[in-house]
Design an enzyme around this catalytic site. Structure first.
Site, short mmCIF file in Angstrom:
data_model
loop_
_atom_site.label_atom_id
_atom_site.label_comp_id
_atom_site.label_asym_id
_atom_site.label_seq_id
_atom_site.Cartn_x
_atom_site.Cartn_y
_atom_site.Cartn_z
N TYR A 21 0.80 -1.24 0.00
CA TYR A 21 0.00 0.00 0.00
C TYR A 21 0.83 1.28 0.00
CZ TYR A 21 -3.74 -3.29 1.03
OH TYR A 21 -4.62 -4.33 0.96
N ASN A 73 -13.19 3.87 -1.26
CA ASN A 73 -12.36 2.67 -1.16
C ASN A 73 -12.96 1.82 -0.05
OD1 ASN A 73 -10.53 0.66 -0.76
ND2 ASN A 73 -8.72 1.98 -0.85
N HIS A 79 -15.07 -7.03 -1.40
CA HIS A 79 -15.16 -8.41 -1.85
C HIS A 79 -16.25 -9.20 -1.13
CE1 HIS A 79 -11.34 -7.00 -3.32
NE2 HIS A 79 -10.87 -6.89 -2.08
N ASP A 86 -25.73 -2.59 -2.34
CA ASP A 86 -27.13 -2.14 -2.38
C ASP A 86 -27.24 -0.66 -2.03
OD1 ASP A 86 -27.89 -4.68 -3.09
OD2 ASP A 86 -28.66 -5.24 -1.10
N HIS A 99 -9.04 1.64 -5.46
CA HIS A 99 -8.15 0.77 -4.68
C HIS A 99 -6.72 1.21 -4.89
CE1 HIS A 99 -11.41 -1.86 -3.67
NE2 HIS A 99 -11.79 -1.83 -4.94
N SER A 101 -4.06 -0.65 -4.37
CA SER A 101 -3.33 -1.76 -5.01
C SER A 101 -4.11 -2.26 -6.22
CB SER A 101 -3.13 -2.90 -3.99
OG SER A 101 -4.39 -3.46 -3.63
N ARG A 110 -9.58 -11.37 -4.04
CA ARG A 110 -9.67 -9.92 -4.24
C ARG A 110 -10.07 -9.57 -5.67
NH1 ARG A 110 -7.24 -7.80 0.45
NH2 ARG A 110 -5.60 -9.18 1.21
#
Ligand code: DQA
Length: 143
Positions: A21, A73, A79, A86, A99, A101, A110
């Site tokens: 990260y 993010n 995931h 929703d 994201h 990464s 992921r």
């Protein structure tokens, strides 16, 4: 106003798995978002929560707060969370998934994003720059 929402564990940025990260902290990331907004004359409000329901409440309240777009993010909830998907599907404000990464270059679990299909678009793997791009896009689109 553009809302930048960071989900679980992103408060640990800079210390958390820096090889994945990077070294930028959440404060650095939020500063970059504020700067990107300021350059285009748009206010940016940044928040972080480790709680799914809090992220959902912020999404629900985005329009009433005057947000014209949301940069999100969702961290690990990306995931797993049907509820977050929703919530995004249920609001009229456009949401860009970001994201740090490249999730597709990482573990298989992921590779699937439950939110991608209800977002305006997704920015992956560009680190803090991905947030800048998303803020700029929303700021330009919203005037
Ligand atoms: C992340 C990727 C997710 O898979 C992970 O759970 C995170 C961070 C990213 O920004 O690269 O917490 O959303």
């Amino acid at each position: 106003m553009i809302l930048v929402l960071n989900g679980p564990n992103l408060n640990l940025l800079g210390r958390r798995e820096p090889e994945v990260y990077g070294r930028a902290t959440l404060a650095d990331l939020e500063r970059a978002c504020h700067d990107a907004g300021r350059e285009l004359g748009v206010e940016v409000v940044c928040r972080q929560s480790n709680h799914e329901g809090q992220l959902i409440d912020w999404l629900h309240g985005a329009a009433a707060e005057g947000a014209t777009g949301v940069v999100l993010n969702p961290g690990g909830y990306t995931h797993t969370s049907v509820a977050l998907r929703d919530a995004i599907a249920g609001i009229a404000v456009p949401v860009i998934e970001v994201h740090l990464s490249n999730v597709h270059a990482r573990e298989r679990f992921r590779h699937r994003s439950l939110v991608a299909g209800v977002c305006l678009g997704s920015v992956l793997g560009l680190g803090v720059d991905g947030y800048r791009l998303a803020v700029r896009h929303l700021a330009t689109a919203s005037g």
